[in-house]
Design an enzyme around this catalytic site. Structure first.
Site, PDB file in Angstrom:
ATOM      1  N   HIS A 146       5.077 -14.269  -8.448  1.00  0.00           N
ATOM      2  CA  HIS A 146       5.040 -15.672  -8.860  1.00  0.00           C
ATOM      3  C   HIS A 146       3.780 -16.005  -9.659  1.00  0.00           C
ATOM      4  O   HIS A 146       2.662 -15.846  -9.182  1.00  0.00           O
ATOM      5  CB  HIS A 146       5.113 -16.587  -7.628  1.00  0.00           C
ATOM      6  CG  HIS A 146       5.200 -18.038  -7.990  1.00  0.00           C
ATOM      7  ND1 HIS A 146       6.401 -18.661  -8.250  1.00  0.00           N
ATOM      8  CD2 HIS A 146       4.239 -18.971  -8.175  1.00  0.00           C
ATOM      9  CE1 HIS A 146       6.165 -19.927  -8.561  1.00  0.00           C
ATOM     10  NE2 HIS A 146       4.864 -20.138  -8.525  1.00  0.00           N
ATOM     11  N   ASN A 151       8.086 -22.127 -22.222  1.00  0.00           N
ATOM     12  CA  ASN A 151       7.773 -23.546 -22.172  1.00  0.00           C
ATOM     13  C   ASN A 151       6.745 -23.764 -21.075  1.00  0.00           C
ATOM     14  O   ASN A 151       6.922 -23.295 -19.950  1.00  0.00           O
ATOM     15  CB  ASN A 151       9.043 -24.361 -21.883  1.00  0.00           C
ATOM     16  CG  ASN A 151      10.043 -24.256 -23.013  1.00  0.00           C
ATOM     17  OD1 ASN A 151       9.674 -24.279 -24.182  1.00  0.00           O
ATOM     18  ND2 ASN A 151      11.322 -24.118 -22.684  1.00  0.00           N
ATOM     19  N   GLY A 187       8.986 -29.114 -21.905  1.00  0.00           N
ATOM     20  CA  GLY A 187      10.265 -29.116 -21.201  1.00  0.00           C
ATOM     21  C   GLY A 187      10.402 -28.048 -20.145  1.00  0.00           C
ATOM     22  O   GLY A 187      11.521 -27.632 -19.817  1.00  0.00           O
ATOM     23  N   HIS A 199       8.472 -17.978 -17.214  1.00  0.00           N
ATOM     24  CA  HIS A 199       9.649 -17.262 -17.704  1.00  0.00           C
ATOM     25  C   HIS A 199       9.646 -17.281 -19.212  1.00  0.00           C
ATOM     26  O   HIS A 199       9.155 -18.218 -19.840  1.00  0.00           O
ATOM     27  CB  HIS A 199      10.941 -17.861 -17.146  1.00  0.00           C
ATOM     28  CG  HIS A 199      11.062 -19.344 -17.305  1.00  0.00           C
ATOM     29  ND1 HIS A 199      10.387 -20.225 -16.506  1.00  0.00           N
ATOM     30  CD2 HIS A 199      11.768 -20.091 -18.181  1.00  0.00           C
ATOM     31  CE1 HIS A 199      10.671 -21.462 -16.872  1.00  0.00           C
ATOM     32  NE2 HIS A 199      11.501 -21.415 -17.892  1.00  0.00           N
ATOM     33  N   CYS A 251      10.685 -21.174  -4.517  1.00  0.00           N
ATOM     34  CA  CYS A 251      10.768 -21.036  -5.970  1.00  0.00           C
ATOM     35  C   CYS A 251      12.114 -20.407  -6.364  1.00  0.00           C
ATOM     36  O   CYS A 251      12.465 -19.315  -5.902  1.00  0.00           O
ATOM     37  CB  CYS A 251       9.620 -20.165  -6.466  1.00  0.00           C
ATOM     38  SG  CYS A 251       9.772 -19.722  -8.194  1.00  0.00           S
ATOM     39  N   THR A 309      11.129 -26.661 -16.812  1.00  0.00           N
ATOM     40  CA  THR A 309      11.855 -27.233 -15.669  1.00  0.00           C
ATOM     41  C   THR A 309      11.783 -26.348 -14.424  1.00  0.00           C
ATOM     42  O   THR A 309      12.135 -26.804 -13.341  1.00  0.00           O
ATOM     43  CB  THR A 309      13.339 -27.472 -16.016  1.00  0.00           C
ATOM     44  OG1 THR A 309      13.928 -26.228 -16.383  1.00  0.00           O
ATOM     45  CG2 THR A 309      13.486 -28.474 -17.148  1.00  0.00           C
ATOM     46  N   HIS A 331       8.077 -21.215 -12.398  1.00  0.00           N
ATOM     47  CA  HIS A 331       7.780 -19.772 -12.307  1.00  0.00           C
ATOM     48  C   HIS A 331       7.843 -19.300 -13.749  1.00  0.00           C
ATOM     49  O   HIS A 331       8.894 -19.449 -14.391  1.00  0.00           O
ATOM     50  CB  HIS A 331       8.833 -19.093 -11.424  1.00  0.00           C
ATOM     51  CG  HIS A 331       8.672 -17.608 -11.237  1.00  0.00           C
ATOM     52  ND1 HIS A 331       8.706 -17.003  -9.991  1.00  0.00           N
ATOM     53  CD2 HIS A 331       8.528 -16.597 -12.136  1.00  0.00           C
ATOM     54  CE1 HIS A 331       8.575 -15.685 -10.135  1.00  0.00           C
ATOM     55  NE2 HIS A 331       8.472 -15.419 -11.437  1.00  0.00           N
ATOM     56  N   HIS A 352      12.101 -17.032 -22.446  1.00  0.00           N
ATOM     57  CA  HIS A 352      13.454 -17.082 -22.992  1.00  0.00           C
ATOM     58  C   HIS A 352      13.524 -16.064 -24.129  1.00  0.00           C
ATOM     59  O   HIS A 352      12.645 -16.049 -24.995  1.00  0.00           O
ATOM     60  CB  HIS A 352      13.752 -18.463 -23.575  1.00  0.00           C
ATOM     61  CG  HIS A 352      13.667 -19.599 -22.600  1.00  0.00           C
ATOM     62  ND1 HIS A 352      14.791 -20.160 -22.040  1.00  0.00           N
ATOM     63  CD2 HIS A 352      12.616 -20.290 -22.100  1.00  0.00           C
ATOM     64  CE1 HIS A 352      14.430 -21.155 -21.239  1.00  0.00           C
ATOM     65  NE2 HIS A 352      13.108 -21.266 -21.263  1.00  0.00           N
ATOM     66  N   ASP A 405      20.680 -16.628 -18.914  1.00  0.00           N
ATOM     67  CA  ASP A 405      20.462 -18.056 -18.651  1.00  0.00           C
ATOM     68  C   ASP A 405      21.802 -18.713 -18.311  1.00  0.00           C
ATOM     69  O   ASP A 405      22.827 -18.444 -18.949  1.00  0.00           O
ATOM     70  CB  ASP A 405      19.834 -18.724 -19.879  1.00  0.00           C
ATOM     71  CG  ASP A 405      19.240 -20.086 -19.531  1.00  0.00           C
ATOM     72  OD1 ASP A 405      18.009 -20.224 -19.606  1.00  0.00           O
ATOM     73  OD2 ASP A 405      20.015 -21.014 -19.190  1.00  0.00           O
TER      74      ASP A 405
HETATM   75  P1  5GP Z   1      12.705 -24.101 -18.903  1.00  0.00           P
HETATM   76  O1  5GP Z   1      13.412 -25.372 -19.267  1.00  0.00           O
HETATM   77  O2  5GP Z   1      11.895 -24.244 -17.625  1.00  0.00           O
HETATM   78  O3  5GP Z   1      11.922 -23.483 -20.009  1.00  0.00           O
HETATM   79  O4  5GP Z   1      13.850 -23.052 -18.628  1.00  0.00           O
HETATM   80  C1  5GP Z   1      14.539 -22.936 -17.419  1.00  0.00           C
HETATM   81  C2  5GP Z   1      15.810 -22.212 -17.745  1.00  0.00           C
HETATM   82  O5  5GP Z   1      16.363 -21.720 -16.553  1.00  0.00           O
HETATM   83  C3  5GP Z   1      16.868 -23.116 -18.406  1.00  0.00           C
HETATM   84  O6  5GP Z   1      17.224 -22.565 -19.653  1.00  0.00           O
HETATM   85  C4  5GP Z   1      18.006 -23.114 -17.405  1.00  0.00           C
HETATM   86  O7  5GP Z   1      19.275 -23.100 -18.022  1.00  0.00           O
HETATM   87  C5  5GP Z   1      17.763 -21.849 -16.604  1.00  0.00           C
HETATM   88  N1  5GP Z   1      18.203 -21.940 -15.228  1.00  0.00           N
HETATM   89  C6  5GP Z   1      17.924 -22.946 -14.352  1.00  0.00           C
HETATM   90  N2  5GP Z   1      18.474 -22.683 -13.154  1.00  0.00           N
HETATM   91  C7  5GP Z   1      19.090 -21.487 -13.277  1.00  0.00           C
HETATM   92  C8  5GP Z   1      19.845 -20.677 -12.363  1.00  0.00           C
HETATM   93  O8  5GP Z   1      20.039 -21.013 -11.192  1.00  0.00           O
HETATM   94  N3  5GP Z   1      20.345 -19.509 -12.834  1.00  0.00           N
HETATM   95  C9  5GP Z   1      20.144 -19.107 -14.121  1.00  0.00           C
HETATM   96  N4  5GP Z   1      20.697 -17.946 -14.481  1.00  0.00           N
HETATM   97  N5  5GP Z   1      19.445 -19.834 -15.009  1.00  0.00           N
HETATM   98  C10 5GP Z   1      18.922 -21.008 -14.588  1.00  0.00           C
HETATM   99 ZN    ZN Z   2       8.342 -17.956  -8.222  1.00  0.00          ZN
END
Ligand code: 5GP
Ligand code: ZN
Length: 113
Positions: free
Chosen positions: A46, A86, A92, A99, A4, A94, A97, A101, A30
């Protein structure tokens, strides 16, 4: 969890720009910011998504929100901020785990797109 991305970031195995850390929570910038201030706040343990919050782990989500309140003071977000999680494909998500924002330092449209 072995494979992860955010578990690895929380463990320091993948570098990140740290904003806040305590025993349960890690927050970092981010990599692709959607606002002048864009933090990702995670429980260190996790949890895959909001679908996986339950009576056994919900105290960790409370810890995340306690941390967000501290981050708002630390980062001088007195004009406001938005907290978003999300969950799943249509939202969306991605990274699998959970998180949160934290977006700030610009006017944030409502409703979001
Ligand atoms: P999601 O789209 O799952 O809600 O948000 C995932 C977020 O993680 C995205 O805003 C993306 O820019 C951020 N992100 C993905 N990979 C990394 C990384 O390796 N480092 C950091 N700092 N942010 C990441
Ligand atoms: Zn995790």
């Amino acid at each position: 969890m072995a494979d992860c991305l955010f578990c690895k970031i929380a463990a320091g195995e993948i570098p990140s720009s740290k904003i806040y850390e305590d025993e349960s929570v890690y927050a970092f910038s981010d990599i692709n910011p959607q606002a002048p201030f864009h933090a990702i706040v995670i429980p260190k343990e996790h949890i895959a998504s909001a679908d996986d919050i339950n009576a056994q782990n919900s105290h960790l989500i409370a810890k995340v929100f306690e941390a967000i309140a501290k981050i708002a003071v630390q980062e001088n977000l007195e004009d406001g901020y938005r907290v978003v999680t999300n969950c799943g494909k249509d939202a969306g998500q991605t990274v699998g785990h959970i998180h949160f924002h934290v977006l700030a330092r610009r006017y944030l449209q409502w409703p979001p797109g």
